[in-house]
Scaffold this motif. Structure first.
Motif, short mmCIF file in Angstrom:
data_model
loop_
_atom_site.label_atom_id
_atom_site.label_comp_id
_atom_site.label_asym_id
_atom_site.label_seq_id
_atom_site.Cartn_x
_atom_site.Cartn_y
_atom_site.Cartn_z
N GLY A 64 -15.42 16.48 -19.85
CA GLY A 64 -14.56 17.46 -19.22
C GLY A 64 -13.14 17.42 -19.71
N PRO A 65 -12.35 18.43 -19.32
CA PRO A 65 -10.93 18.44 -19.67
C PRO A 65 -10.17 17.38 -18.89
N ARG A 66 -9.07 16.91 -19.48
CA ARG A 66 -8.27 15.83 -18.89
C ARG A 66 -6.79 16.20 -18.96
N ALA A 67 -6.09 16.04 -17.85
CA ALA A 67 -4.65 16.28 -17.80
C ALA A 67 -3.94 14.95 -17.51
N GLY A 68 -2.80 14.75 -18.14
CA GLY A 68 -2.07 13.49 -17.96
C GLY A 68 -0.59 13.70 -17.76
N LEU A 69 -0.01 12.84 -16.97
CA LEU A 69 1.43 12.80 -16.76
C LEU A 69 1.92 11.45 -17.28
N HIS A 70 2.84 11.47 -18.23
CA HIS A 70 3.28 10.26 -18.94
C HIS A 70 4.76 10.02 -18.70
N TYR A 71 5.13 8.73 -18.68
CA TYR A 71 6.54 8.38 -18.58
C TYR A 71 6.80 7.15 -19.44
N HIS A 72 7.87 7.20 -20.23
CA HIS A 72 8.22 6.12 -21.15
C HIS A 72 9.42 5.35 -20.60
N LEU A 125 -14.13 8.03 -24.70
CA LEU A 125 -13.43 8.76 -25.76
C LEU A 125 -12.50 9.76 -25.09
N ALA A 126 -11.25 9.79 -25.50
CA ALA A 126 -10.29 10.72 -24.90
C ALA A 126 -9.38 11.28 -25.98
N ALA A 127 -8.92 12.50 -25.76
CA ALA A 127 -7.95 13.13 -26.65
C ALA A 127 -6.88 13.77 -25.78
N ASP A 128 -5.62 13.60 -26.17
CA ASP A 128 -4.49 14.17 -25.43
C ASP A 128 -3.60 14.93 -26.39
N HIS A 129 -3.21 16.15 -25.99
CA HIS A 129 -2.25 16.96 -26.74
C HIS A 129 -1.05 17.19 -25.83
N ALA A 181 -5.71 10.37 -29.98
CA ALA A 181 -7.12 10.17 -29.68
C ALA A 181 -7.33 8.69 -29.36
N SER A 182 -8.14 8.40 -28.36
CA SER A 182 -8.37 7.02 -27.93
C SER A 182 -9.86 6.73 -27.82
N VAL A 183 -10.22 5.53 -28.16
CA VAL A 183 -11.59 5.05 -27.98
C VAL A 183 -11.52 3.69 -27.30
N GLY A 184 -12.33 3.51 -26.26
CA GLY A 184 -12.28 2.28 -25.51
C GLY A 184 -13.63 1.82 -25.00
N LEU A 185 -13.71 0.55 -24.70
CA LEU A 185 -14.87 -0.04 -24.06
C LEU A 185 -14.42 -0.54 -22.69
N PHE A 234 3.80 15.91 -20.36
CA PHE A 234 2.56 16.41 -19.78
C PHE A 234 1.58 16.66 -20.90
N THR A 235 0.35 16.14 -20.77
CA THR A 235 -0.66 16.31 -21.80
C THR A 235 -1.90 16.99 -21.23
N LEU A 236 -2.61 17.66 -22.10
CA LEU A 236 -3.89 18.27 -21.76
C LEU A 236 -4.84 17.96 -22.91
N GLY A 237 -6.04 17.57 -22.57
CA GLY A 237 -7.02 17.22 -23.61
C GLY A 237 -8.41 17.18 -23.03
N GLY A 238 -9.18 16.21 -23.46
CA GLY A 238 -10.55 16.08 -23.00
C GLY A 238 -10.98 14.63 -22.94
N GLN A 239 -12.09 14.40 -22.23
CA GLN A 239 -12.61 13.04 -22.08
C GLN A 239 -14.13 13.07 -22.06
N ALA A 240 -14.72 12.11 -22.72
CA ALA A 240 -16.17 11.90 -22.69
C ALA A 240 -16.41 10.43 -22.38
N VAL A 241 -17.29 10.16 -21.41
CA VAL A 241 -17.59 8.79 -21.01
C VAL A 241 -19.10 8.61 -20.95
#
Length: 174
Positions: free
Chosen positions: A99-107, A62-66, A38-42, A79-86
């Motif tokens: 709305g829902p949020r999808a993410g592609l991550h690479y480390h 505010l965002a959440a990724d699973h 879960a992330s919170v940002g300004l 690959f993550t799926l979660g949600g975002q509120a702005v």
């Protein structure tokens, strides 16, 4: 008043110090299958009014990724799926997005998560001047960098398009 440039520069220096001060590399990536963050940002964005004039605005993100899959094409991809509120606050009113949020991550290195995301959902706008409100389809997309300072928390910076242009904040893994 502290400018956005100074705030961003301070956040990037702090992130650099965290990376440089890390003496022991973590053995695992930020995202493994089943991980939640879960992330919170300004941040900051631009708002264009009905007359076409752009003004600066402040965003709360505010965002959440699973993590659905921690190894898409190799051990460093996820690959993550979660949600975002702005919430985007400007001098004449407020925009909001959910709305829902999808993410592609690479480390590339342990504890450092680079990612891109797309969020599609509902967007609203309320003008304080005309007392008018609108509601419809919205989106938010961008790229980000997250450094996990400890296994349970980290810092992130995102650059995007849609609801917010720039966000900095903290992420919490659970």
């Amino acid at each position: 008043m502290i400018s956005l440039k100074k705030t961003l520069a301070t956040a990037l220096v702090a992130l650099g110090l965290c990376v440089a001060g890390q003496t022991e590399a973590k053995a695992q990536n930020v995202f493994e299958t089943g991980t939640n963050i879960a992330s919170v940002g300004l941040g900051a964005s631009l708002h264009t009014n009905a007359a076409g004039k752009q003004t600066g605005s402040m965003t709360i993100n505010l965002a959440a990724d699973h993590c659905l899959n921690g190894h898409i094409w190799d051990d460093n991809s996820a690959f993550t799926l979660g949600g975002q509120a702005v919430i985007n606050m400007y001098s004449g009113g407020t925009d909001y997005f959910l709305g829902p949020r999808a993410g592609l991550h690479y480390h590339f290195i342990p504890a450092l998560d680079t990612y891109c995301f797309v969020a599609l959902g509902f967007r609203g706008d309320h003008s304080n001047e005309s007392k008018a409100s609108s509601f419809g389809f919205g989106y938010n997309t961008g790229i980000g960098l997250r450094y996990m300072v400890a296994p349970s928390w980290g810092l992130f910076v995102e650059a995007g398009y849609g609801m917010s242009v720039l966000n900095i904040g903290a992420s919490f893994s659970f």
